[in-house]
Design a protein around this motif. Structure first.
Motif, PDB file in Angstrom:
ATOM      1  N   GLN A 139       0.837  -1.199   0.000  1.00  0.00           N
ATOM      2  CA  GLN A 139       0.000   0.000   0.000  1.00  0.00           C
ATOM      3  C   GLN A 139       0.875   1.253   0.000  1.00  0.00           C
ATOM      4  OE1 GLN A 139      -3.285  -0.300   2.646  1.00  0.00           O
ATOM      5  NE2 GLN A 139      -4.148   1.686   2.105  1.00  0.00           N
ATOM      6  N   ARG A 140       0.344   2.269  -0.653  1.00  0.00           N
ATOM      7  CA  ARG A 140       1.035   3.555  -0.817  1.00  0.00           C
ATOM      8  C   ARG A 140       0.506   4.556   0.213  1.00  0.00           C
ATOM      9  NH1 ARG A 140       0.240   6.688  -6.563  1.00  0.00           N
ATOM     10  NH2 ARG A 140       0.954   8.793  -5.971  1.00  0.00           N
ATOM     11  N   TYR A 141       1.422   5.316   0.821  1.00  0.00           N
ATOM     12  CA  TYR A 141       1.058   6.277   1.864  1.00  0.00           C
ATOM     13  C   TYR A 141       1.748   7.615   1.624  1.00  0.00           C
ATOM     14  CZ  TYR A 141      -0.401   2.132   4.514  1.00  0.00           C
ATOM     15  OH  TYR A 141      -1.008   0.968   4.928  1.00  0.00           O
ATOM     16  N   VAL A 142       1.208   8.664   2.242  1.00  0.00           N
ATOM     17  CA  VAL A 142       1.889   9.953   2.331  1.00  0.00           C
ATOM     18  C   VAL A 142       2.234  10.197   3.794  1.00  0.00           C
ATOM     19  CG1 VAL A 142       0.769  10.919   0.288  1.00  0.00           C
ATOM     20  CG2 VAL A 142      -0.303  11.192   2.524  1.00  0.00           C
ATOM     21  N   ARG A 143       3.077  11.210   4.042  1.00  0.00           N
ATOM     22  CA  ARG A 143       3.589  11.437   5.400  1.00  0.00           C
ATOM     23  C   ARG A 143       2.472  11.580   6.425  1.00  0.00           C
ATOM     24  NH1 ARG A 143       7.628  15.260   4.578  1.00  0.00           N
ATOM     25  NH2 ARG A 143       9.259  13.699   4.826  1.00  0.00           N
ATOM     26  N   ASP A 144       1.374  12.257   6.060  1.00  0.00           N
ATOM     27  CA  ASP A 144       0.277  12.461   7.017  1.00  0.00           C
ATOM     28  C   ASP A 144      -0.418  11.160   7.405  1.00  0.00           C
ATOM     29  OD1 ASP A 144       0.787  15.150   6.997  1.00  0.00           O
ATOM     30  OD2 ASP A 144      -0.895  15.686   5.677  1.00  0.00           O
ATOM     31  N   GLU A 145      -0.160  10.102   6.651  1.00  0.00           N
ATOM     32  CA  GLU A 145      -0.776   8.800   6.935  1.00  0.00           C
ATOM     33  C   GLU A 145       0.191   7.854   7.643  1.00  0.00           C
ATOM     34  OE1 GLU A 145      -3.732   8.587   3.049  1.00  0.00           O
ATOM     35  OE2 GLU A 145      -1.604   8.077   2.829  1.00  0.00           O
ATOM     36  N   ARG A 146       1.197   8.418   8.266  1.00  0.00           N
ATOM     37  CA  ARG A 146       2.228   7.610   8.903  1.00  0.00           C
ATOM     38  C   ARG A 146       1.639   6.639   9.925  1.00  0.00           C
ATOM     39  NH1 ARG A 146       7.665   7.428   9.654  1.00  0.00           N
ATOM     40  NH2 ARG A 146       8.389   6.686  11.695  1.00  0.00           N
ATOM     41  N   ALA A 147       0.660   7.080  10.698  1.00  0.00           N
ATOM     42  CA  ALA A 147       0.073   6.197  11.723  1.00  0.00           C
ATOM     43  C   ALA A 147      -0.543   4.957  11.081  1.00  0.00           C
ATOM     44  CB  ALA A 147      -0.972   6.961  12.535  1.00  0.00           C
ATOM     45  N   ALA A 148      -1.248   5.152   9.961  1.00  0.00           N
ATOM     46  CA  ALA A 148      -1.842   4.010   9.265  1.00  0.00           C
ATOM     47  C   ALA A 148      -0.754   3.094   8.700  1.00  0.00           C
ATOM     48  CB  ALA A 148      -2.759   4.496   8.149  1.00  0.00           C
ATOM     49  N   ALA A 149       0.336   3.699   8.202  1.00  0.00           N
ATOM     50  CA  ALA A 149       1.434   2.907   7.662  1.00  0.00           C
ATOM     51  C   ALA A 149       2.097   2.071   8.759  1.00  0.00           C
ATOM     52  CB  ALA A 149       2.457   3.821   6.996  1.00  0.00           C
ATOM     53  N   ILE A 150       2.238   2.666   9.924  1.00  0.00           N
ATOM     54  CA  ILE A 150       2.827   1.933  11.052  1.00  0.00           C
ATOM     55  C   ILE A 150       1.952   0.747  11.427  1.00  0.00           C
ATOM     56  CG2 ILE A 150       3.317   2.095  13.536  1.00  0.00           C
ATOM     57  CD1 ILE A 150       4.315   4.959  13.004  1.00  0.00           C
ATOM     58  N   GLU A 151       0.639   0.943  11.421  1.00  0.00           N
ATOM     59  CA  GLU A 151      -0.264  -0.161  11.742  1.00  0.00           C
ATOM     60  C   GLU A 151      -0.209  -1.249  10.678  1.00  0.00           C
ATOM     61  OE1 GLU A 151      -1.917  -0.905  14.549  1.00  0.00           O
ATOM     62  OE2 GLU A 151      -0.623   0.757  15.189  1.00  0.00           O
ATOM     63  N   HIS A 152      -0.071  -0.848   9.416  1.00  0.00           N
ATOM     64  CA  HIS A 152       0.091  -1.810   8.328  1.00  0.00           C
ATOM     65  C   HIS A 152       1.352  -2.650   8.569  1.00  0.00           C
ATOM     66  CE1 HIS A 152       0.591  -2.387   3.654  1.00  0.00           C
ATOM     67  NE2 HIS A 152       0.559  -3.542   4.295  1.00  0.00           N
ATOM     68  N   ALA A 153       2.456  -1.963   8.863  1.00  0.00           N
ATOM     69  CA  ALA A 153       3.700  -2.671   9.139  1.00  0.00           C
ATOM     70  C   ALA A 153       3.566  -3.569  10.364  1.00  0.00           C
ATOM     71  CB  ALA A 153       4.841  -1.671   9.331  1.00  0.00           C
ATOM     72  N   ARG A 154       2.870  -3.080  11.378  1.00  0.00           N
ATOM     73  CA  ARG A 154       2.704  -3.869  12.598  1.00  0.00           C
ATOM     74  C   ARG A 154       1.939  -5.168  12.311  1.00  0.00           C
ATOM     75  NH1 ARG A 154       3.148  -1.828  17.461  1.00  0.00           N
ATOM     76  NH2 ARG A 154       2.564   0.273  16.760  1.00  0.00           N
ATOM     77  N   ARG A 155       0.893  -5.075  11.487  1.00  0.00           N
ATOM     78  CA  ARG A 155       0.115  -6.275  11.152  1.00  0.00           C
ATOM     79  C   ARG A 155       0.994  -7.319  10.468  1.00  0.00           C
ATOM     80  NH1 ARG A 155      -3.650  -2.376   9.608  1.00  0.00           N
ATOM     81  NH2 ARG A 155      -3.175  -2.669   7.387  1.00  0.00           N
TER      82      ARG A 155
END
Length: 285
Positions: A139-155
């Motif tokens: 999935q593609r993210y921008v800086r403001d979506e860092r929290a969602a990206a972290i959760e993606h990585a955590r999963r």
């Protein structure tokens, strides 16, 4: 001569290479059979070689697939060989190639047990597992979506999967991705893919994301990078290889090196199926 084209049940109707490959095999006097890699009724030893083609469901069962590769290679020739498959099915090979001076897209890796909050601070970036194909779980993210990206990585990490984080190269939105195909080390043809990861679009659940393909003539710079990639491989010349490049401000950079089950886009390269089969026939003797 008998050749098995290893595929997956779910890929039989999706693999556009199968029909032209089987036709070219027939014309070359090779009896080719498309068979599911995990079909327990198949006797692989009855084939002169087994060619990995569209085994696209292996990513969720990699240990099983690697074990099958080893068993198959013990009774016949497997292309590409198990050692190549083991190395290439985990994208951590990108770090190895980068250390050898290959122009690879900046790559950051997280291992199970790492803190996902340590992922790099990038303006726009992609999070994906190191074992995956067809943009699944990417999935593609921008800086403001860092929290969602972290959760993606955590999963992914919680599933005991390694994670790859790379900057998103915006030039791909206009120029697309270039894939160069090589058979027995010789350039055959190339294609252009449109951008696969749209911002705000979740990971695909299909075997692979829908692709927009057309023929392309690679630039001299793309040929040069592809040659560097192949020269850096810790293997002898392989029956097939696909080098996927993205444009950047610093020139073409390696996105992925496909040595396991890549689409080779035979319908987009005039004579490509015949060139592929000729390379295989030389190896069959």
């Amino acid at each position: 001569m008998k050749l098995a084209l290893a595929t997956a049940i779910g890929a039989f109707s999706l693999d556009e290479d199968l029909a032209p490959l089987r036709e070219a095999c027939a014309e070359a006097g090779i009896e080719a059979h498309a068979l599911a890699w995990d079909d327990p009724t198949v006797g692989w030893a009855r084939f002169d070689a087994v060619l990995l083609r569209s085994t696209w469901d292996y990513t969720g069962r990699l240990p099983e697939f690697l074990a099958w590769c080893e068993r198959t290679a013990a009774v016949t020739r497997l292309w590409n060989p198990p050692g190549v498959v083991r190395w290439n099915t985990d994208k951590r090979y990108l770090g190895e190639l980068a250390r050898q001076g290959v122009p690879v897209i900046e790559s950051h890796f997280l291992a199970p047990g790492d803190d996902p909050a340590t992922l790099p601070d990038l303006e726009e970036f992609v999070v994906k597992p190191t074992v995956g194909a067809g943009s699944r779980d990417a999935q593609r993210y921008v800086r403001d979506e860092r929290a969602a990206a972290i959760e993606h990585a955590r999963r992914l990490l919680d599933q005991d999967r390694h994670v790859l984080v790379q900057p998103y190269l915006k030039a791909v939105d206009e120029q697309g991705e270039t894939a160069l195909l090589f058979f027995d080390g010789q350039f055959s043809h190339a294609i252009r893919k449109g951008p696969l990861l749209k911002h705000g679009q979740g990971p695909t659940r299909a075997l692979f994301a829908a692709e927009h393909i057309q023929s392309r003539t690679p630039s001299a710079a793309e040929h040069e990078v592809a040659a560097k990639v192949l020269a850096a491989l810790p293997f002898d010349t392989l029956p097939y290889a696909r080098v996927d490049l993205l444009p950047s401000a610093d020139g073409p950079q390696l996105l992925e090196l496909e040595l396991t089950e890549p689409s080779v886009f035979l319908p987009y390269g005039p004579g490509a199926a015949d060139r592929f089969v000729a390379a295989l026939k030389r190896r069959l003797g």
